[in-house]
Design a protein around this motif. Structure first.
Motif, PDB file in Angstrom:
ATOM      1  N   ASP A 105      -5.891  -1.589  -4.817  1.00 51.96           N
ATOM      2  CA  ASP A 105      -5.235  -2.177  -3.645  1.00 51.96           C
ATOM      3  C   ASP A 105      -6.028  -3.386  -3.153  1.00 51.96           C
ATOM      4  O   ASP A 105      -7.221  -3.515  -3.425  1.00 51.96           O
ATOM      5  CB  ASP A 105      -5.138  -1.122  -2.529  1.00 51.96           C
ATOM      6  N   ASP A 106      -5.341  -4.250  -2.433  1.00 54.70           N
ATOM      7  CA  ASP A 106      -5.939  -5.474  -1.914  1.00 54.70           C
ATOM      8  C   ASP A 106      -6.667  -6.253  -3.007  1.00 54.70           C
ATOM      9  O   ASP A 106      -7.826  -6.667  -2.855  1.00 54.70           O
ATOM     10  CB  ASP A 106      -6.859  -5.158  -0.718  1.00 54.70           C
ATOM     11  N   HIS A 116      -4.557  -0.817   9.064  1.00 58.01           N
ATOM     12  CA  HIS A 116      -4.118  -1.925   8.210  1.00 58.01           C
ATOM     13  C   HIS A 116      -5.205  -3.001   8.203  1.00 58.01           C
ATOM     14  O   HIS A 116      -5.852  -3.208   9.231  1.00 58.01           O
ATOM     15  CB  HIS A 116      -2.791  -2.502   8.713  1.00 58.01           C
ATOM     16  N   THR A 119       0.838  -1.199   0.000  1.00 57.89           N
ATOM     17  CA  THR A 119       0.000   0.000   0.000  1.00 57.89           C
ATOM     18  C   THR A 119       0.875   1.251   0.000  1.00 57.89           C
ATOM     19  O   THR A 119       0.569   2.235  -0.687  1.00 57.89           O
ATOM     20  CB  THR A 119      -0.955  -0.009   1.211  1.00 57.89           C
TER      21      THR A 119
HETATM   22 MG    MG Z   1      -2.054  -2.959   1.955  1.00 57.29          MG
END
Ligand code: MG
Ligand code: ADP
Length: 339
Positions: free
Chosen positions: A121-122, A302, A28
């Protein structure tokens, strides 16, 4: 590699990169670097959320929503396909190929005047339909001035967007790991203990930041001796669980509610807190501990905090918060999510 990707896109050469690595390794952070460097470009972002895995096209919608102004210039079959999957018009479920083509055309149109940077992301939690369509488009980008960067957790996300150019994000080198550790430990650190922390964190920056927080003074003075066989992300999550378990019950219940709510919608959380009979201000303890922030949205520092909170909860508490969240979710506007 990220800089090259951006300058390529500016110069009219699309590029794709998938960042792979374990939780906490810094994916990230690298995506934020890209966004920070893309001030002169349009940026569209999406984040996969574990509990949204079943909602088809939800991540694709995040990517495309800011670009839907270009929908009108798409050939009619492509425009219709996207309109239907995003619920803008009704019709039969369109062919996936047409949706993929439409997405590609939409990205190309948007990048016509200035570079377009697409940051996901993810990626391990993209719903299948979105992963399929984004992969389809990413494989076909050529000279459109598009930079596409996606981060995916290794293990669970290994199959995500496979076959595209990738960068495996390694842990920090030992010297940098020491710097990060020493910058964040504020009690005297026994050299042997430090060396062991360094060895066990494998350069994972989140581990270097988090694990020392739940070590006791005795551990620091040389008692950090029991080798731990769990992998690094598991141990980070266990450390978060330990911290959460020390919060008051009301705070833990609300952190659980926030963990179970995929969008970080504050209004929903407020309403859910109401039906749980808890004041939202109870979350302050978790906020002060740096585990989440309540700005316009609820954001966990997180995703491992989210999974720690959810994993540590009793079945009964999970039922209570899901019940409260369902009650707070509009049955007309979001029937899938409510269900
Ligand atoms: Mg991340
Ligand atoms: N190179 C780095 N140096 C120092 N801290 C870092 C570095 N990369 C990441 N971090 C910190 O480590 C934590 C985890 O990083 P993050 O990017 O969220 O990991 P991931 O997305 O891979 O799970 C964050 O607090 C981040 O600020």
């Amino acid at each position: 590699m990220l800089d090259a990707l951006l300058s390529g896109a500016r110069a009219g050469q699309s590029g794709v990169l998938v960042l792979r690595g374990e939780a906490g390794v810094g994916k990230t952070a690298l995506l934020e670097y890209v966004v920070g460097r893309a001030a002169d470009a349009q940026v569209v972002r999406a984040v996969g959320v574990e509990s949204e895995l079943e909602l088809a096209f939800s991540s694709l919608h995040q990517v495309c929503r800011p670009l839907l102004g270009h929908l009108d210039v798409l050939p009619a079959p492509q425009r219709d396909a996207l309109s239907v999957v995003f619920g803008l018009s009704s019709g039969e479920a369109p062919d996936r190929f047409m949706v993929g083509l439409a997405t590609l055309t939409l990205l190309a149109e948007a990048a016509e005047t200035e570079a377009l940077v697409c940051v996901v992301d993810d990626g391990q939690w993209l719903d299948r339909a979105s992963a399929q369509i984004l992969g389809f488009a990413a494989r076909r980008l050529l000279a459109e001035r598009v930079a596409f960067v996606c981060a995916a957790r290794s293990g669970v996300g290994d199959a995500t967007l496979s076959g595209l150019p990738e960068l495996v994000v390694p842990g920090l080198p030992e010297k940098e790991a020491w710097t990060l550790l020493l910058n964040n430990v504020h009690t005297p650190l026994d050299a042997a203990v430090g060396a062991q922390i360094i060895a066990e964190c494998h350069g994972n920056p989140l581990a270097l930041l988090e694990l020392p927080r739940t070590l006791t003074a005795a551990d620091f003075a040389g008692g950090f001796g029991v080798p731990d066989s769990r992998d690094v992300p598991e141990r980070i999550e266990a450390s978060y669980s330990r911290r959460l378990s020390q919060f008051p019950a009301e705070c833990r219940l609300l952190v659980l509610a926030a963990a179970a709510e995929p969008l970080g919608n504050l209004a929903v959380l407020h309403q859910a807190a109401g039906s749980l009979g808890v004041d939202v201000s109870s979350l302050r303890v978790a906020e002060d501990a740096g585990l989440l922030t309540l700005g316009g949205r609820v954001e966990f520092a997180h995703p491992l905090i989210r999974s720690a909170a959810y994993g540590a909860a009793t079945l009964e508490d999970r039922r209570r918060v899901h019940d409260a969240l369902a009650l707070a979710t509009d049955a007309e506007a979001e029937p899938d999510r409510r269900a």
